[in-house]
Design a protein around this motif. Structure first.
Motif, short mmCIF file in Angstrom:
data_model
loop_
_atom_site.label_atom_id
_atom_site.label_comp_id
_atom_site.label_asym_id
_atom_site.label_seq_id
_atom_site.Cartn_x
_atom_site.Cartn_y
_atom_site.Cartn_z
N GLY A 283 0.78 -1.23 0.00
CA GLY A 283 0.00 0.00 0.00
C GLY A 283 0.81 1.27 0.00
N PHE A 284 2.12 1.19 -0.25
CA PHE A 284 2.97 2.37 -0.11
C PHE A 284 2.64 3.47 -1.11
CE2 PHE A 284 5.40 0.00 -3.29
CZ PHE A 284 5.77 1.00 -4.17
N ILE A 285 1.89 3.18 -2.17
CA ILE A 285 1.56 4.21 -3.17
C ILE A 285 0.67 5.30 -2.56
CG2 ILE A 285 -0.59 3.29 -4.12
CD1 ILE A 285 2.42 4.58 -6.15
N GLN A 286 0.14 5.04 -1.37
CA GLN A 286 -0.68 6.04 -0.68
C GLN A 286 0.12 6.88 0.32
OE1 GLN A 286 -3.86 2.97 0.35
NE2 GLN A 286 -5.14 4.70 -0.22
N LEU A 287 1.42 6.67 0.36
CA LEU A 287 2.27 7.47 1.25
C LEU A 287 2.41 8.90 0.73
CD1 LEU A 287 5.18 4.95 1.96
CD2 LEU A 287 3.40 5.67 3.57
N PRO A 288 2.86 9.83 1.56
CA PRO A 288 3.16 11.18 1.08
C PRO A 288 4.19 11.13 -0.04
CG PRO A 288 3.11 11.15 3.47
CD PRO A 288 3.02 9.72 3.03
N ARG A 289 4.06 12.03 -0.98
CA ARG A 289 4.89 11.97 -2.19
C ARG A 289 6.37 12.20 -1.95
NH1 ARG A 289 2.11 16.63 -5.57
NH2 ARG A 289 0.28 15.70 -4.57
N PHE A 290 6.73 12.78 -0.80
CA PHE A 290 8.15 13.05 -0.54
C PHE A 290 8.88 11.84 0.03
CE2 PHE A 290 5.67 14.50 3.13
CZ PHE A 290 6.23 13.72 4.14
N THR A 291 8.20 10.73 0.34
CA THR A 291 8.87 9.57 0.92
C THR A 291 9.77 8.88 -0.10
OG1 THR A 291 7.00 8.15 0.38
CG2 THR A 291 7.00 9.17 2.56
N ARG A 292 10.78 8.20 0.40
CA ARG A 292 11.74 7.55 -0.49
C ARG A 292 11.06 6.50 -1.36
NH1 ARG A 292 14.03 2.96 -0.01
NH2 ARG A 292 13.55 2.74 2.21
N GLN A 293 10.12 5.75 -0.78
CA GLN A 293 9.45 4.70 -1.55
C GLN A 293 8.66 5.28 -2.72
OE1 GLN A 293 9.42 5.05 1.73
NE2 GLN A 293 9.85 3.10 2.74
N MET A 294 8.00 6.42 -2.48
CA MET A 294 7.25 7.06 -3.56
C MET A 294 8.19 7.61 -4.62
SD MET A 294 3.84 7.17 -3.40
CE MET A 294 3.15 8.79 -3.78
N ARG A 295 9.28 8.22 -4.20
CA ARG A 295 10.23 8.74 -5.19
C ARG A 295 10.80 7.61 -6.04
NH1 ARG A 295 12.34 11.51 -0.69
NH2 ARG A 295 14.29 10.31 -0.88
N ASP A 296 11.12 6.50 -5.41
CA ASP A 296 11.63 5.33 -6.12
C ASP A 296 10.61 4.84 -7.14
OD1 ASP A 296 12.41 2.76 -6.92
OD2 ASP A 296 13.17 2.20 -4.95
N ALA A 297 9.37 4.65 -6.71
CA ALA A 297 8.35 4.11 -7.59
C ALA A 297 8.07 5.03 -8.78
CB ALA A 297 7.06 3.86 -6.81
N TYR A 298 7.93 6.32 -8.52
CA TYR A 298 7.56 7.23 -9.61
C TYR A 298 8.71 7.50 -10.56
CZ TYR A 298 2.75 7.97 -8.34
OH TYR A 298 1.41 7.77 -8.13
#
Length: 324
Positions: A283-298
């Motif tokens: 479910g990490f795609i719902q994290l705030p956009r500044f998180t490392r996981q979101m930056r990695d995915a996008y």
């Protein structure tokens, strides 16, 4: 994951409840939480209704602040086919539109148990097929610009839609992005063929018991849970599928079955990229956009969307994050 880290993350896990009995409470809690953000998000989308057969399906359309391409992301939300909707995924879809520079159309498909399988799939399939056949009606200049995107149960639906389009002889989408999708029916740690089910199936964001409860609510017939449109990894034919980006989460019980689906697609001659986001929960795609996981995915998603629209001479080798 070391025991201390696992214990710490367990403190932030969803409360352990019986989803078969309490799915209504979970829905109300999700919608209440989403309502806290609603005033500031009301101008970030346009809502419309799609007619599929005799059904009216709400679709929420998010426009990026700066459009950077012609793609349209047709999004199927997660939530175990039982929870989640276009309301609770509003912040996620707004972030997706802004981070990709693409419009996002979020589909409010029917939920189980009120509408068990194949109701949700029928909604997603019907809208996709309609857009592919008549893209101009939706203001899409070229059907090849439609990209299926789904997370978790939504990733399952996207994969099932692509398989069904092929099976029924329709022109399919050219690309799909599957985020930590459900692809297999067995999440019992004693019988599952996947190590991630045993390693990450307790005390984290999503548990074995919750996945099985969702599956039972969506498909009450245990034998039907093995059908390819419910468990895409059970398909006998993986050929002629869209160019696929499959993103898995390192600390997710669904990790291995998602990556196995990517390999099955690749072995059948499709273009596939598998990317594992390390140290990420389901479910990490719902994290705030500044998180490392979101930056990695996008970073990976945008590179995938920016690739030229043609088949390569040879299928891509899967990529994975550290520790894969």
């Amino acid at each position: 994951m070391n025991p201390l880290m696992k214990a710490a993350l367990g403190l932030f896990a969803a409360p352990r409840i019986d989803m078969r009995e309490d799915y209504g409470k979970v829905r109300r809690a999700q919608r209440w939480f989403a309502s806290l953000w609603r005033p500031g998000l009301r101008n970030s989308y346009r809502q419309t209704t799609a007619t599929v057969g005799d059904r009216k399906i709400r679709v929420r359309i998010f426009q990026p602040i700066e459009r950077r391409g012609d793609d349209i992301l047709l999004f199927f939300h997660g939530g175990g086919w039982v929870t989640g909707d276009i309301e609770t995924y509003t912040t996620t879809c707004r972030a997706m539109a802004e981070l990709t520079g693409c419009p996002v159309a979020s589909v409010n498909y029917r939920l189980a148990p009120e509408h068990p399988y194949p109701a949700g799939l029928e909604d997603c399939y019907g809208i996709t097929k309609q857009l592919l056949e008549e893209p101009q009606r939706a203001g899409i200049s070229d059907a090849r610009n439609i990209v299926l995107v789904g997370d978790s149960a939504g990733g399952n639906l996207a994969a099932a839609v692509s398989l069904r389009l092929r099976d029924e002889g329709h022109v399919g989408v050219t690309r799909q992005i599957l985020l930590y999708p459900v692809t297999h029916w067995d999440h019992d740690p004693t019988t599952s063929p996947f190590d991630s089910v045993r390693e990450y199936g307790e005390h984290l964001r999503l548990t074995n018991a919750e996945v099985q409860a969702y599956m039972d609510l969506y498909v009450p017939d245990a034998q039907a849970q093995r059908e390819p449109y419910v468990s895409p990894l059970m398909a006998k034919d993986f050929s002629d599928q869209p160019r696929t980006l499959l993103i898995s989460a390192g600390w997710d019980l669904l990790r291995d079955e998602g990556e196995a689906y990517g390999k099955a697609l690749q072995d059948a001659g499709n273009e596939v990229q598998v990317h594992r986001v390390p140290e990420a929960l389901h479910g990490f795609i719902q994290l705030p956009r500044f998180t490392r996981q979101m930056r990695d995915a996008y970073e990976v998603i945008n590179a995938f969307l920016d690739e030229p629209e043609h088949r390569h001479d040879a299928a891509k080798q899967p990529e994975a994050g550290p520790g894969a």
